[in-house]
Write an enzyme that holds these catalytic residues in place. Structure first.
Site, short mmCIF file in Angstrom:
data_model
loop_
_atom_site.label_atom_id
_atom_site.label_comp_id
_atom_site.label_asym_id
_atom_site.label_seq_id
_atom_site.Cartn_x
_atom_site.Cartn_y
_atom_site.Cartn_z
N LYS A 1 0.87 -1.18 0.00
CA LYS A 1 0.00 0.00 0.00
C LYS A 1 0.91 1.23 0.00
O LYS A 1 1.49 1.58 1.03
CB LYS A 1 -0.91 0.04 1.22
CG LYS A 1 -1.88 1.22 1.19
CD LYS A 1 -2.32 1.66 2.56
CE LYS A 1 -3.01 3.02 2.49
NZ LYS A 1 -2.12 4.10 2.01
N GLY B 1 7.49 5.50 8.30
CA GLY B 1 6.66 6.70 8.39
C GLY B 1 6.72 7.29 9.78
O GLY B 1 7.68 7.09 10.53
N SER B 2 5.67 8.00 10.15
CA SER B 2 5.66 8.73 11.42
C SER B 2 5.50 7.80 12.61
O SER B 2 4.94 6.70 12.50
CB SER B 2 4.53 9.75 11.41
OG SER B 2 3.26 9.11 11.53
N THR B 3 5.97 8.26 13.75
CA THR B 3 5.84 7.48 14.99
C THR B 3 4.37 7.30 15.35
O THR B 3 3.97 6.22 15.81
CB THR B 3 6.59 8.19 16.13
OG1 THR B 3 7.99 8.23 15.80
CG2 THR B 3 6.42 7.45 17.45
N VAL C 1 1.68 7.08 13.39
CA VAL C 1 1.06 6.02 12.58
C VAL C 1 1.70 4.67 12.90
O VAL C 1 1.01 3.65 12.99
CB VAL C 1 1.19 6.34 11.08
CG1 VAL C 1 0.65 5.19 10.23
CG2 VAL C 1 0.44 7.63 10.75
N GLY C 2 3.03 4.65 13.12
CA GLY C 2 3.71 3.41 13.46
C GLY C 2 3.19 2.80 14.74
O GLY C 2 3.05 1.57 14.85
N GLU D 1 10.19 1.60 10.83
CA GLU D 1 11.19 2.68 10.82
C GLU D 1 10.42 3.98 10.93
O GLU D 1 9.70 4.37 10.00
CB GLU D 1 12.03 2.64 9.56
CG GLU D 1 13.27 3.52 9.68
CD GLU D 1 13.44 4.45 8.51
OE1 GLU D 1 13.48 5.67 8.75
OE2 GLU D 1 13.54 3.98 7.38
N CYS E 1 13.88 10.78 7.39
CA CYS E 1 13.80 10.36 8.78
C CYS E 1 15.14 10.53 9.50
O CYS E 1 15.18 10.78 10.70
CB CYS E 1 13.37 8.90 8.85
SG CYS E 1 14.40 7.79 7.86
N GLU F 1 9.82 16.89 15.23
CA GLU F 1 10.60 16.53 14.04
C GLU F 1 10.26 17.55 12.94
O GLU F 1 9.11 17.65 12.52
CB GLU F 1 10.25 15.12 13.58
CG GLU F 1 11.09 14.66 12.40
CD GLU F 1 10.78 13.24 11.97
OE1 GLU F 1 11.64 12.61 11.33
OE2 GLU F 1 9.67 12.75 12.27
#
Length: 489
Positions: A175, A229-231, A233-234, A251, A285, A379
């Site tokens: 995706k 991606g972002s923390t 969403v992770g 990551e 990142c 960030e």
């Protein structure tokens, strides 16, 4: 090689997504419409996962030389279509020409590394505590891997998962990020189709995260979700995956530090900081977020850093000498401008830049920043440098470790041992002495600590992520089960 990216790709077929949404893909610099893709639905995603599962069973048994041959053929397809791919990276993600070339090179390097993986699925034969028994350990593919790719380095950070996954006998469903559906997904369908990959092993479902994002993770078929991606969403992905007892390779975000110690070479440090801060507009990142400079070198560093930053060309990423191109969308521009405004309100000073022209944010430098201001806490993910002085090693180590991120970093000193000692105290998965934070090599472990992620990519370390171990024991001679059985005779 197919170049019509208006369809999604499932089980070796290009088809219209069954969602009623259309994904409009635009150039972040010019606003030009690049392509419209009919989005995929949950039903399409289910079809993709089922196709991957069916195809993976035979692929796992495929001879290693045949798996390797497909990866090598895909490399050749990329090389034969280099201009097409570079154009898409520049147009879709706002990459400068310099960055696009570097991204393509990094992608080929990880594919070359992955081509060796079919011959590195090593097992072991080990002794047993039981007489006449032999222990064997087999390394097997996980099965199906779900890949959720990012928009900043879409080509490289997608193939970083695709190639190792296929090479180790897995199938994949991708995706891509909604801003980069072509370079983060559909291009690979075309590349691996041309490379002769059997149908079903690679599937691409373009769609809104709000419609298929959770299902991408919660679907019962994938055994690992690879996400960059972002923390925020992770963490959400990790929660969903945990409920299904799935593995994750995450990551995530970084608040990476660059430290110039009292004995640093200022010119060398400034050159490193410029690259680590402004490369790809800081949308990396690993990009430098906070630049700490010893107070004895601070004024000299600031003066030279501002002078060099003024020489950076910003604007159209397609022009080969452009250093800083557009941010991916207006939301990112507005977010960063808000943090600049708030930091200035707390006492920071804009030394240069600080304005946007469309989605292009000028290379910006601020001084008078403290570690508590928004630009230091958050960030940045954009071309904004903040320069913070410090007085002692102990102080800068404490400042560097103040936030719950730990992806990359850098320490500069004319004394290698001094720099190494400080680097060891920074809680991060990667750190570089007398260099900058943006480094990746296909054979070295890539990943972060704390809220910067879980797991490691590249080399032998991604083999651990994308495979599983099976213990099989062989009893060569009849086993004596002792009184439990003897009493029955």
């Amino acid at each position: 090689m197919n170049t019509d990216f208006s369809n999604i790709y499932i089980n070796g077929e290009w088809k219209k997504g069954s969602s009623d949404r259309q994904m409009v893909n635009t150039n972040p610099f010019s606003g030009e419409e690049l392509v419209k893709t009919q989005a995929g639905s949950k039903e399409d995603l289910d079809e993709a996962y089922r196709a991957a599962k069916a195809a993976q069973t035979e692929w796992a048994k495929e001879l290693p030389q045949n798996k390797r041959a497909v990866i090598e053929k895909a490399i050749a397809v990329i090389q034969d279509n280099e201009k097409l791919i570079l154009d898409w990276i520049i147009q879709e993600s706002g990459s400068t020409y310099m960055k696009a070339v570097s991204e393509l090179r990094a992608s080929l390097n990880i594919m070359k590394e992955a081509a060796s993986f079919p011959y590195r699925m090593e097992g072991k034969i080990m002794p047993s505590q039981t007489a006449g028994k032999e222990n064997r350990v087999y390394r097997n593919p996980l099965g199906v891997i779900g890949i959720v790719s990012p928009w900043n380095f879409p080509f490289h950070l997608t193939v970083r998962s695709i190639a190792p996954a296929l090479a180790t006998g897995n199938a994949v469903v991708i995706k891509p990020a909604t801003d980069t559906p072509v370079t983060g997904g559909l291009l690979f369908a075309s590349i691996f189709e041309a490379a002769g990959l059997p149908k079903g092993l690679l599937n691409v479902v373009v769609g809104k995260g709000s419609e298929i994002g959770d299902e991408m993770v919660s679907h019962p078929i994938p055994r690992l979700i690879s996400f960059t991606g972002s923390t925020e969403v992770g963490r959400h992905i990790g929660e969903i995956a945990g409920k299904g007892l799935k593995k994750t390779a995450l990551e995530l975000g970084g608040n990476n530090v660059f430290i110039a110690l009292k004995d640093a070479n200022v010119e060398q440090a400034v050159d490193s900081a410029l690259f680590g801060k402004y490369y790809h507009q800081g949308q990396i990142c690993m990009a430098i977020n906070r630049i700490f400079v010893h107070q004895d070198k601070y004024d000299e560093f600031v003066e030279l850093f501002v002078k060099r930053t003024e020489q950076l060309k910003y604007g159209n990423p397609a022009e080969k000498d452009t250093h800083v191109g557009p941010l991916i969308n207006k939301d990112q521009v507005n977010r960063i401008l808000k943090d600049i405004e708030e930091s200035v309100g707390h006492g920071a000073t804009v030394r240069m830049g600080g304005k946007a022209e469309g989605n292009v944010l000028q290379p910006t430098v601020l001084t008078g920043v403290t570690n508590e201001m928004p630009l230091a806490k958050n960030e940045i993910f954009g071309p904004v440098a903040i320069l913070i002085p410090f007085s002692t090693d102990e102080e800068v180590i404490e400042l560097a470790n103040a936030y719950p991120f730990g992806l990359s970093g850098a320490v500069h000193s004319s004394d290698i041992q001094h720099a190494t000692a400080v680097a060891q105290e920074i809680h991060t998965g990667m750190i570089h002495v007398n260099d900058q934070s943006v480094n990746e090599e296909p054979h070295m472990p890539f990943g972060g600590e704390k809220e910067s992620g879980l797991g490691r990519f590249n080399g032998e370390w991604v083999l651990e992520e994308f495979t599983t171990l099976k213990w099989l024991s062989v009893q060569h001679t009849p086993r004596n089960y002792g009184p439990f059985i003897n009493d029955l005779k």
